[in-house]
Design an enzyme around this catalytic site. Structure first.
Site, PDB file in Angstrom:
ATOM      1  N   GLU A  65       9.281   1.895  11.094  1.00 13.38           N
ATOM      2  CA  GLU A  65      10.306   2.922  10.874  1.00 13.38           C
ATOM      3  C   GLU A  65       9.575   4.246  10.934  1.00 13.38           C
ATOM      4  O   GLU A  65       8.836   4.603  10.029  1.00 13.38           O
ATOM      5  CB  GLU A  65      11.005   2.693   9.532  1.00 13.38           C
ATOM      6  N   VAL A 105      -7.338   1.028   3.748  1.00 17.30           N
ATOM      7  CA  VAL A 105      -6.495  -0.081   3.309  1.00 17.30           C
ATOM      8  C   VAL A 105      -5.430  -0.399   4.356  1.00 17.30           C
ATOM      9  O   VAL A 105      -5.200  -1.572   4.683  1.00 17.30           O
ATOM     10  CB  VAL A 105      -5.853   0.240   1.953  1.00 17.30           C
ATOM     11  N   GLY A 106      -4.773   0.627   4.876  1.00 17.31           N
ATOM     12  CA  GLY A 106      -3.733   0.389   5.868  1.00 17.31           C
ATOM     13  C   GLY A 106      -4.268  -0.317   7.104  1.00 17.31           C
ATOM     14  O   GLY A 106      -3.663  -1.264   7.619  1.00 17.31           O
ATOM     15  N   LYS A 136       0.851  -1.181   0.000  1.00 21.43           N
ATOM     16  CA  LYS A 136       0.000   0.000   0.000  1.00 21.43           C
ATOM     17  C   LYS A 136       0.891   1.236   0.000  1.00 21.43           C
ATOM     18  O   LYS A 136       1.457   1.612   1.023  1.00 21.43           O
ATOM     19  CB  LYS A 136      -0.919   0.043   1.215  1.00 21.43           C
ATOM     20  N   GLY A 158      -4.505   3.205  -1.813  1.00 23.17           N
ATOM     21  CA  GLY A 158      -5.725   3.593  -1.127  1.00 23.17           C
ATOM     22  C   GLY A 158      -5.411   4.296   0.174  1.00 23.17           C
ATOM     23  O   GLY A 158      -4.259   4.366   0.605  1.00 23.17           O
ATOM     24  N   CYS A 202      13.293  11.333   7.252  1.00 23.65           N
ATOM     25  CA  CYS A 202      13.205  10.931   8.660  1.00 23.65           C
ATOM     26  C   CYS A 202      14.567  10.959   9.338  1.00 23.65           C
ATOM     27  O   CYS A 202      14.650  11.124  10.554  1.00 23.65           O
ATOM     28  CB  CYS A 202      12.556   9.562   8.776  1.00 23.65           C
ATOM     29  N   GLU A 244       9.209  16.245  15.447  1.00 23.60           N
ATOM     30  CA  GLU A 244       9.636  16.193  14.049  1.00 23.60           C
ATOM     31  C   GLU A 244       8.875  17.233  13.226  1.00 23.60           C
ATOM     32  O   GLU A 244       7.650  17.198  13.144  1.00 23.60           O
ATOM     33  CB  GLU A 244       9.406  14.799  13.486  1.00 23.60           C
TER      34      GLU A 244
END
Length: 489
Positions: A262, A223-224, A187, A218, A296, A396
């Protein structure tokens, strides 16, 4: 048709049909989504709609997981050299598509030409090459006393990738999974699905068996979440925010699946007394601003001896002011836009709140770069006079913003470097390698560059603390998708 500006590459249907998609790739073929929905893909530099992608749902996810589960027994049973032969064909196919991948990366994320070519596409290719090389030397089975220890693919792997490095991040996950003998449901991020489509074209042409690789673009909330909680998914590898990573881990816990995360970073670049200040500051600024700060591992905190603070600020501002912000298609551009209007709002909000709390802007700020009325641009920004617990130091930002803080002792430098919840990357600059390594050993972070050491795609990559768990790249990235079995003989 959208009321926003349309790009000719979509309208004429000929020049770049790769950017106008509506299908998912399931069980070895392209098919329309169950609901027939698509989403538009925007160029963040021009705010033009440049393409479409499928907007998959739960039914499409179920089909992809079922296909991957059905394909797993035969794919995992293949001898590793036969799996590697398929992936070598994928590598060769990607080499042929290199220019198109670079063009697509520029268009969907706004990465400047050089950054798109080197940091996105070429680094992604190097990661896949390192997986293939590592697999040649991996001990797929070994004798330990009277036991035969076997390493086998884990099963169905859900790979959920972010928008900031859409090509590299996909290869960092699916490369290790496919080499290991796992089957994959990918995904990609909603903002940047186009390079994943090109990768899927290449995988299809390489003759990968049906169901071994599946692409389901998606929304993450649909979806995730369906992938993270699916009982037939054996492993989830997720890259993204710490907040969403915690949600993925919670959903996965119900079925006790393996989870690799991650997540965010707030990396420090520590300049030790006696280090060569000018190259260390220059490299730190460049690392903080790479990909418009949407990295990141960006060194977003520069720590310098107090006696060197004003010199470091002058050097940092001078380097930031030379960075060319603008059209990412032009070879002289150093910084393109950030990915979306929401991301620009997030970044400028951090700067505004820092100033309200007493921070000093050395250069940059929230004003749009001159001459750029369109696009989600943010000026390279250097901030100082910030407290260790300030929001802009602790959280962040994910934009082209570098904070500079002084310290009075090595102990304080280490404490500041370790003083956030994150631990993904960092740098130490010393008068010699030994001095830098001694400090680097004390940093609670997964990767540290010593005096400008180069990125190694064969070395393990991952974080401590809120930066996640598990490792990607090289043999470590393969092992994330392996189960270990002992046969007592």
């Amino acid at each position: 048709m959208s009321t926003r500006q349309q790009d000719a590459r979509v309208i004429d249907g000929n020049r770049r049909p790769e950017w106008a998609r509506s299908a998912v790739y399931v069980d070895g073929g392209w098919r329309e989504t169950a609901a027939g929905r698509t989403v538009e893909v925007e160029n963040p530099a021009t705010e033009a709609v440049i393409g479409t992608a499928a907007d998959a749902g739960v039914a499409d996810t179920e089909a992809a997981v079922s296909a991957a589960a059905a394909a797993f027994p035969s794919w995992s049973a293949l001898p590793p050299p036969e799996r590697l032969a398929v992936l070598e064909r994928v590598y060769t196919g990607l080499e042929r598509r290199r220019d198109l991948l670079v063009e697509t990366t520029i268009a969907e994320i706004g990465a400047p030409l050089r950054v798109a070519r080197e940091a996105h596409v070429d680094t992604g290719m190097a990661v896949l090459r390192a997986y293939l090389d590592a697999a040649e030397e991996l001990a797929w089975q070994e004798r330990v006393g009277n036991s035969l220890v076997l390493r086998e693919g884990i099963g169905v792997a859900a790979c959920i990738t972010p928008w900031n490095y859409p090509f590299y991040q996909v290869l960092a996950k699916i490369g290790g999974a496919l080499v290991a003998g796992a089957t994959v449901v990918l995904k990609p991020a909603e903002l940047t699905p186009l390079s994943a489509y090109l990768l899927t074209d290449t995988i299809d042409e390489a003759g990968i068996p049906a169901g071994v690789f599946n692409l389901i673009p998606g929304p993450g909330r649909v979806v995730g979440e369906a992938l993270a909680g699916h009982p037939a998914v054996d492993a989830v590898s997720f890259t993204g925010s710490t907040r969403v990573g915690a949600r993925v881990a919670a959903l996965a816990a119900a079925s006790i699946k393996r989870v690799s995360l991650e997540l965010g970073g707030k990396s420090a670049s520590v300049i030790l007394p006696g280090a060569d200040l000018e190259p260390a500051v220059r490299a730190s600024v460049e690392a903080a601003m790479l990909n418009s700060g949407q990295t990141c591992t960006a060194w977003t905190r520069l720590l310098v001896p107090r006696a060197d603070l004003e010199t470091a600020l002058r050097l940092a501002a001078a380097r930031a002011d030379t960075l060319v912000v603008g059209d990412p298609t032009r070879p002289e551009t150093d910084l393109g836009p950030v990915a979306s209007p929401a991301q620009r709002h997030t970044v400028t909000g951090f700067i505004e709140r820092a100033v309200a709390d007493g921070a000093r802007i050395v250069t940059g700020g929230t004003e749009r770069p001159a001459g750029l009325a369109r696009g989600h641009y943010v000026r390279p920004t250097i901030v100082t006079d910030v407290a260790p617990d300030a929001e802009i130091v602790q959280e962040e930002v994910f934009g082209p913003v570098l904070t500079v803080q002084p310290y009075d002792s090595i102990e304080e430098a280490v404490a500041l470097a370790n003083g956030t919840p994150y631990g993904l990357a960092g740098a130490v600059w010393g008068p010699d390698q030994g001095a830098a390594v001694a400090v680097a050993r004390r940093l609670r972070t997964g990767q540290v560059d010593i005096n400008g050491g180069a990125f190694n795609p064969a070395a393990p990559f991952g974080g401590y603390g809120r930066s996640g768990n598990g490792r990607e790249l090289g043999r470590w990235g393969i092992e994330e998708f392996l189960e270990t079995k002992a046969l007592q003989l």
